[in-house]
Design a protein around this motif. Structure first.
Motif, PDB file in Angstrom:
ATOM      1  N   THR A 181       0.825  -1.208   0.000  1.00  0.00           N
ATOM      2  CA  THR A 181       0.000   0.000   0.000  1.00  0.00           C
ATOM      3  C   THR A 181       0.857   1.254   0.000  1.00  0.00           C
ATOM      4  O   THR A 181       0.565   2.229  -0.704  1.00  0.00           O
ATOM      5  CB  THR A 181      -0.927   0.009   1.231  1.00  0.00           C
ATOM      6  N   VAL A 182       1.930   1.243   0.760  1.00  0.00           N
ATOM      7  CA  VAL A 182       2.782   2.431   0.891  1.00  0.00           C
ATOM      8  C   VAL A 182       3.600   2.671  -0.376  1.00  0.00           C
ATOM      9  O   VAL A 182       3.707   3.812  -0.858  1.00  0.00           O
ATOM     10  CB  VAL A 182       3.708   2.287   2.115  1.00  0.00           C
ATOM     11  N   ALA A 299      -5.409   4.933  -0.624  1.00  0.00           N
ATOM     12  CA  ALA A 299      -4.898   4.009   0.380  1.00  0.00           C
ATOM     13  C   ALA A 299      -5.979   3.024   0.821  1.00  0.00           C
ATOM     14  O   ALA A 299      -5.703   1.840   1.040  1.00  0.00           O
ATOM     15  CB  ALA A 299      -4.363   4.785   1.580  1.00  0.00           C
TER      16      ALA A 299
END
Length: 378
Positions: A181-182, A299
């Motif tokens: 995700t990051v 996100a």
């Protein structure tokens, strides 16, 4: 007269009712899953979750004590005990055969074959008398209609996390989801700023390519991408699945963030450049703080997609015990414990608990980020 100020159009009420029904359709099964995950296995099989707060009736087939436990009293051979064992319960009817399992009320004298008699009290105590010694290796069957109080337990979660090794899969899923995700958010944020505010040859073609990649099925990339990962030595490893999820998530991330960043006030960007700020300083100090709603909306999507993924994890990570993710573990449970609804309910709720917290924690940014990212462009 229908459009007088202060009146609500019928369309508004229709939309509100539709949203309410959609929310209800989502909340009801989720609530049922949560309640079932704390219920006793026996009660799940005889009653629905909506009756969990009330006492429920159930048919139970118990057995008397074995013949070797009989006691002779005045020429009568007696077997006694409690149909519930050590658990408390309430009897509302009992029977001596499967054809009439509720023939007698508690305290009545029930007749059996060979002159035997049976009495079952409301608290479950029974007394089975016979004029001749009891024979056989097992006790006689006692058919009981019971009224069971609600029972809730944490054993389901203990079994799931410890016995079913779901805890390891839970940590494995975190190990996959957080970097996956990051990383695309970081890469997409830089790319979106460049496509929105930096002039360079081929920018329009890159934007068109990003939009085109949104409709390409990711399954087309599985085989060539897996061959590339194996050639680089990162096949069936965490790095490989991180890069795979990053590649699959970048088109949507760049599209949303680019449109959002392009809609930021031009005066702010130009003023910063006049003051001598570099593109990196503008991006870090101005664009990133103002783009938080769009970053949060992506996100949420990326986190939910990766957390609930099974296909990509199976292809790029495998199914060994040390790397098996939550969805893979649940698939195994469906095969091996398909009849244990309490185990499946607890496992499923453990799986959705984190996505629920992420969604409700960031949902206030979701609509704002999506709307701005979908209608603004430059």
């Amino acid at each position: 007269m229908d459009n007088i100020a202060g009146t609500r159009p019928k369309l508004v009420w229709t939309v509100n009712i539709a949203v309410f029904l959609l929310v209800l359709l989502w909340i009801v099964p989720t609530t049922g899953l949560l309640v079932s995950s704390f219920r006793d296995r026996d009660q799940i099989t005889v009653s629905g979750w909506w009756t969990s707060m009330f006492s429920s009736e159930a048919n139970v087939i118990a057995r008397s004590a074995p013949p070797d436990a009989q006691v002779e009293e005045d020429g009568v051979y007696v077997l006694s005990g409690n149909v519930f064992g050590s658990e408390p319960g309430q009897v509302i009817a009992f029977g001596t055969s499967s054809r009439a399992p509720e023939a007698y009320s508690p305290g009545d004298l029930g007749e059996m074959s060979k002159g035997r008699t049976l009495v079952v009290e409301a608290n479950g105590d029974y007394r089975l008398e016979s004029p001749e010694p009891h024979s056989g290796s097992r006790g006689a069957r006692i058919f009981v209609r019971t009224l069971e109080a609600p029972r809730f337990t944490l054993e389901n979660y203990e079994n799931v996390i410890l016995a079913e090794r779901l805890g390891q899969s839970f940590l494995n899923t975190f190990s996959v989801t957080i970097p996956a995700t990051v990383i695309p958010i970081l890469v997409a944020a830089f790319a979106a700023y460049a496509l929105a505010w930096m002039e360079f040859p081929g920018r329009a073609l890159l934007i068109a390519a990003v939009v085109g990649l949104l409709v390409v099925p990711l399954q087309l990339a599985f085989i060539p991408l897996l061959k590339l990962h194996n050639a680089l030595g990162i096949g069936k490893d965490y790095l490989g699945i991180w890069l795979a999820h990053t590649g699959f998530g970048l088109p949507l991330a760049i599209y949303l963030l680019r449109n959002y960043i392009a809609g930021l006030p031009r005066e702010i960007i130009e003023s910063a450049r006049v003051d001598g700020a570099t593109d990196f300083e503008i991006f870090r100090r101005i664009v990133l703080p103002l783009s938080f709603p769009a970053l949060a909306s992506f996100a949420i999507f990326q986190f939910l997609w990766v957390w609930n993924d099974l296909l990509v994890a199976t292809v790029f990570l495998g199914n060994n015990e040390q790397q098996l993710v939550m969805t893979g573990r649940l698939r195994e449970l469906l095969g091996s414990r398909g009849g244990d609804w309490e185990i499946l309910a607890a496992s499923a709720f453990v799986s959705i608990a984190v996505p629920l917290m992420v969604f409700f924690g960031l949902q206030r940014f979701l609509v704002r980020g999506l709307l701005s990212g979908s209608v603004k462009g430059g």
